[in-house]
Every structure is written in C-alpha cells, then in structure tokens.
Design a protein around this motif. Structure first.
Motif, PDB file in Angstrom:
ATOM      1  N   ASP A  51     -37.903  20.408 -10.252  1.00  0.00           N
ATOM      2  CA  ASP A  51     -38.343  19.538  -9.162  1.00  0.00           C
ATOM      3  C   ASP A  51     -39.157  18.402  -9.762  1.00  0.00           C
ATOM      4  OD1 ASP A  51     -39.281  18.330  -6.909  1.00  0.00           O
ATOM      5  OD2 ASP A  51     -40.775  19.888  -6.489  1.00  0.00           O
ATOM      6  N   LYS A  64     -32.606  25.980  -6.174  1.00  0.00           N
ATOM      7  CA  LYS A  64     -31.598  25.196  -5.449  1.00  0.00           C
ATOM      8  C   LYS A  64     -32.072  24.866  -4.046  1.00  0.00           C
ATOM      9  CE  LYS A  64     -28.194  28.028  -3.605  1.00  0.00           C
ATOM     10  NZ  LYS A  64     -26.940  28.795  -3.648  1.00  0.00           N
ATOM     11  N   GLY A  65     -33.393  24.790  -3.881  1.00  0.00           N
ATOM     12  CA  GLY A  65     -33.962  24.492  -2.569  1.00  0.00           C
ATOM     13  C   GLY A  65     -33.538  23.123  -2.065  1.00  0.00           C
ATOM     14  N   ARG A  66     -33.373  23.020  -0.743  1.00  0.00           N
ATOM     15  CA  ARG A  66     -32.999  21.740  -0.134  1.00  0.00           C
ATOM     16  C   ARG A  66     -34.216  20.819  -0.008  1.00  0.00           C
ATOM     17  NH1 ARG A  66     -27.936  22.641   2.727  1.00  0.00           N
ATOM     18  NH2 ARG A  66     -27.389  24.822   2.526  1.00  0.00           N
ATOM     19  N   TYR A  67     -35.297  21.377   0.515  1.00  0.00           N
ATOM     20  CA  TYR A  67     -36.530  20.593   0.694  1.00  0.00           C
ATOM     21  C   TYR A  67     -37.696  21.548   0.861  1.00  0.00           C
ATOM     22  CZ  TYR A  67     -35.398  21.674   5.571  1.00  0.00           C
ATOM     23  OH  TYR A  67     -35.069  22.328   6.727  1.00  0.00           O
ATOM     24  N   TYR A  68     -38.890  21.013   0.762  1.00  0.00           N
ATOM     25  CA  TYR A  68     -40.088  21.816   0.989  1.00  0.00           C
ATOM     26  C   TYR A  68     -41.087  20.960   1.747  1.00  0.00           C
ATOM     27  CZ  TYR A  68     -41.444  19.277  -3.256  1.00  0.00           C
ATOM     28  OH  TYR A  68     -41.679  18.285  -4.191  1.00  0.00           O
ATOM     29  N   LEU A  94     -37.688  16.213  -0.555  1.00  0.00           N
ATOM     30  CA  LEU A  94     -36.446  16.660  -1.177  1.00  0.00           C
ATOM     31  C   LEU A  94     -36.764  17.567  -2.359  1.00  0.00           C
ATOM     32  CD1 LEU A  94     -34.383  13.355  -1.277  1.00  0.00           C
ATOM     33  CD2 LEU A  94     -33.700  15.462  -0.097  1.00  0.00           C
ATOM     34  N   ASP A  95     -36.045  18.663  -2.445  1.00  0.00           N
ATOM     35  CA  ASP A  95     -36.260  19.618  -3.527  1.00  0.00           C
ATOM     36  C   ASP A  95     -35.153  19.459  -4.580  1.00  0.00           C
ATOM     37  OD1 ASP A  95     -37.393  21.648  -4.992  1.00  0.00           O
ATOM     38  OD2 ASP A  95     -37.109  23.205  -3.476  1.00  0.00           O
ATOM     39  N   GLY A 116     -32.648  21.150  -5.394  1.00  0.00           N
ATOM     40  CA  GLY A 116     -31.253  21.453  -5.029  1.00  0.00           C
ATOM     41  C   GLY A 116     -30.449  20.215  -4.691  1.00  0.00           C
ATOM     42  N   ALA A 117     -31.088  19.236  -4.069  1.00  0.00           N
ATOM     43  CA  ALA A 117     -30.377  18.008  -3.701  1.00  0.00           C
ATOM     44  C   ALA A 117     -29.899  17.282  -4.953  1.00  0.00           C
ATOM     45  CB  ALA A 117     -31.289  17.113  -2.863  1.00  0.00           C
ATOM     46  N   MET A 143     -29.506  18.684  -7.909  1.00  0.00           N
ATOM     47  CA  MET A 143     -28.514  19.555  -8.545  1.00  0.00           C
ATOM     48  C   MET A 143     -27.127  19.247  -7.980  1.00  0.00           C
ATOM     49  SD  MET A 143     -28.297  23.719  -8.199  1.00  0.00           S
ATOM     50  CE  MET A 143     -27.404  23.715  -6.625  1.00  0.00           C
TER      51      MET A 143
END
Lengths: 249, 249
Positions: B126, B156-160, B168-169, B171-172, B174
C-alpha cells in the motif's frame, strides 16, 4: 496472390488507421513519425482510397493532435480523426450525465460545452502523469459515493509505446477503479462497436469494404472484427511478438 | 443464547484481530483509536484469551506500527503482530527472488536483509501517495520485460477507511498491473490461507478454537473461513451496509 486469399482486397474502398504505434510513436518530446508512414498516407490518398484516423488518443484535443501530426508531415485534417472524447460528449449529453473528469489536462477543452457541476459520473482518459494517488482516489470516492456508480472510460488499452518505452494506458486505471468499486466501466473508444460504427460513418464506407490497420490486437483488430471489418496488425508500436505482418480476417 | 447457536463460543481460546478499521482508523495525522477498543484489548487479555493482531498494514514496519498503537493506548507487542512484509520476506528467500519494491517508503526497512539487485519480481504494498504514474509505470516495465513476470502483492484490499475518508488500497493497483501485464499476482497477507495459518501458529491456537474479527468481508471474514475459523464482521472502519454486527460461520 489468389492463393493467399487476397481477392477481397479489390473491393476495399476505405481504410481506418490507428495512429499511435502505426503512424508515429508518441513521447514527451512530441513523438516521432514511424519511417515511411507520412509517405504511406500520401499514397493511400493519391490512390483514391478513403482514409479516416481511428484513434484512442486522449492526451490532446483533436485540433492539437492534428496540428502535431501535420508538423510531422502527415496530410490530415480534424474531420479525418475519430477520437473518444467527442463520442463521450455525445453520450454524456444523450444521458444527461455530468462528469467528473480524470483526464489529461490537455484534453479538458473537448468537454467545454458539458455541464460538470455536481458530477453523477466519472470520465476516465489517459491522464498519464495526472494519475496521481490523490486524483485516482478522488475519482474513487465520487464513484463509491454514488447510488449507481457510472464510470466511462475513453478506451481500455493496457499499454502503448512512447519514444522512451512502454507506458501504462487508461485500461489499467479503469481496472483499478472497477475493482475498488466493484463495478464495470462503459468503454467509449476502441474496441467499442459504436465507436467503429461512428468511424465508418465518417469514412463513408460500409464495413465490408473497409480495413482497420493497427498495432493492438484487442482494441484495433478485435474491435474492427466485431464490426464485420477486416483488420491488419502492424509490427510497429507496441507489437512485441516475433513474426510477420499479421492478416486477420 | 443457545437458540442463537453460540455454544461454540465456550470453546474459543484465541482471537485474531484486524487493526485498521477495528482498533483504529488510520490517517495522515497518525490516526485515531475507535472508541472502546483499547479497553476491549485489555479485557480480552485479562480474560485469558490469547490475542494476535492479524493486519495487512504495509505503510510501516511492525516496530513503528506497534509504537503508534502503544501511543494510542493499546497494550500490544511486536510479537503479537502478524503482517505481510515479514511473510513476503520468507517467501522471497525461499524462492531466491530479488524484488523491486513498490511499497510505502516507511516499509522499506522490513526488506533490509533481502537482495534487491537485478530484480526478478515486483513486490507491491500500500504505497499510497507513492503510487505515482512514474512509479507504477516503472513496476509495469520491469514486469513486462520479464520472461515469467512475478508480482507479489501484500494484500488485495479494495479500500480502507482513514480519518478523512476512504482510501484506495493495494488491491486496486494490483489489478492495474495484472491487467496491463496479463498476469495474476500472488497475494501475501489476508486473505491468503498461508497467512492465516502463520497467524494461528503465532497465536498458538487451532483454527476451530479461534475467531477472526475484522471489517473486511473478503480479506478478514472470507480468508478466515477458508482456514476453518469462525469470523465476526464489525460495523466500524470501512463497513458501509446498514445492519447489526454480522456473525458469519
């Protein structure tokens, strides 16, 4: 040539040409023409074939794009360019959409007539250096805050070639936002069928009498085939595999 | 409580806790604890339950991360934190991989012992503001130039959620690189099964006697379930749907 199945070529009346990677390689320095391409455009026109440039270029207005091409020796006019931004403007107006623009600064004037207050969609172009974390996050927050997020992407290319090497294209950032928001973007530009249909209408030639020439197997070749056109893939630009010019039909 | 099927709770001997969105909301200002969470950690420990923080935090070394949490009043130690960077280092060493790091600058010291010359893979964390176009393009060019591109993603998180809103995390980004290079990343960190197994080993409690508590339905809840654990989703952090605390088993 009959053995190679080129009989159809006699019926060809018009060409759609991709630009970046086919006529020139773009670059921070303004780019450089690919050897022989300006002469090829001249010969195509002299032969009586109709010609339309069918580009996903979204780093400049069509007027600036044509100015750059003419300075490199290409005999082209704005009317001979089909590009995603004007197509996006038509779509925005038809659907009453007010965009937040995440595009290259030099493309913004194409959206001058569009209401951008209180955005209810995001339009994504090849913003290149403007794809900062802050800018992408701003687009993400707007989308995730919408009841029905609408993301319009000016193309879905993976990468393109500039004079100093390969560059990430808008498609990579489209995928980032699609994943973050769990949505699917609407693609304006190649390979969208409606985009090729517009280009053919501007060319004034039906699909079966036109050929698309490009360096992208998905955006150029695949998109043209979906429209019933034949397509040629060149070995310039981003083309990376070893082989000869590919004829795909 | 029998009607609610809570009988299994008596067998629970240990808890895995997500951190961001569960114990605190991160932020440029250092973040802020979620009300009652420091007291909850104290009570969990006092009750005799074992506790391990299971985080995808990759913006700081574990030592700095723990220092920040302790300053907010959390009674935790480095040994009680399972995080992706140390897991990635083990994987890199096992497979003789030399990474190009696209991670937050503050995470770099975790890779101090790793040979990073002549990279043969990319490690993605991140990176937040360090996700510039130039940095992402550099990682892309390295990958596309490899015979067999290896992309290792620390989550692979989308957001936090941060104190000033959603972010945006990893994962985006990636997904952006996966699409551009037509590859699939290897995920180290939640929801990878091996990561939860490491966390359970460090907790010293088998899966059926442990519960994962987090705010991410995929990384926390889904990942734990894949390991045979039960999981609780909290309504703090990035949780966005209306409802009560969700019990998923």
């Amino acid at each position: 040539m009959a053995g190679w199945g080129w009989g159809w070529a006699r019926a060809v009346r018009g060409l759609l040409l991709d630009v970046s990677g086919v006529l020139y390689d773009s670059g921070a320095d303004g780019g450089a023409p690919i050897a022989g391409s300006a002469e090829a455009v001249r010969r195509i026109k002299a032969s009586g074939l109709k010609l339309q440039l069918c580009t996903n270029e979204t780093q400049a207005t069509r007027a600036d794009f044509v100015r750059k091409l003419r300075a490199m020796g290409f005999d082209v006019s704005v009317a001979e360019v089909t590009a995603p931004a004007p197509a996006a403007c038509r779509l925005l107006q038809e659907r009453g959409l007010r965009p937040h623009l995440l595009v290259h600064h030099d493309l913004v004037p194409e959206f001058a007539e569009i209401d951008k207050t209180n955005p209810n969609c995001v339009v994504l172009g090849d913003a290149a250096e403007h794809f900062t974390y802050a800018n992408l996050n701003e687009a993400f927050r707007l989308l995730i805050g919408m009841e029905k997020p609408v993301l319009i992407s000016l193309g879905k290319g993976r990468y393109y070639k500039e004079t100093d090497g390969l560059k990430l294209d808008v498609g990579a950032y489209m995928k980032a936002l699609e994943y973050a928001c769990d949505i699917e973007a609407e693609v304006v530009g190649k390979p969208a069928k409606s985009f090729f249909e517009s280009a053919l209408a501007e060319l004034g030639v039906p699909a079966e009498q036109a050929v698309m020439i490009g360096d992208d197997i998905v955006s150029d070749v695949g998109g043209a085939q979906q429209c019933g056109m034949r397509a040629l893939q060149v070995r310039t630009g981003k083309y990376r595999k070893v082989g000869t010019v590919s004829l795909i039909f």
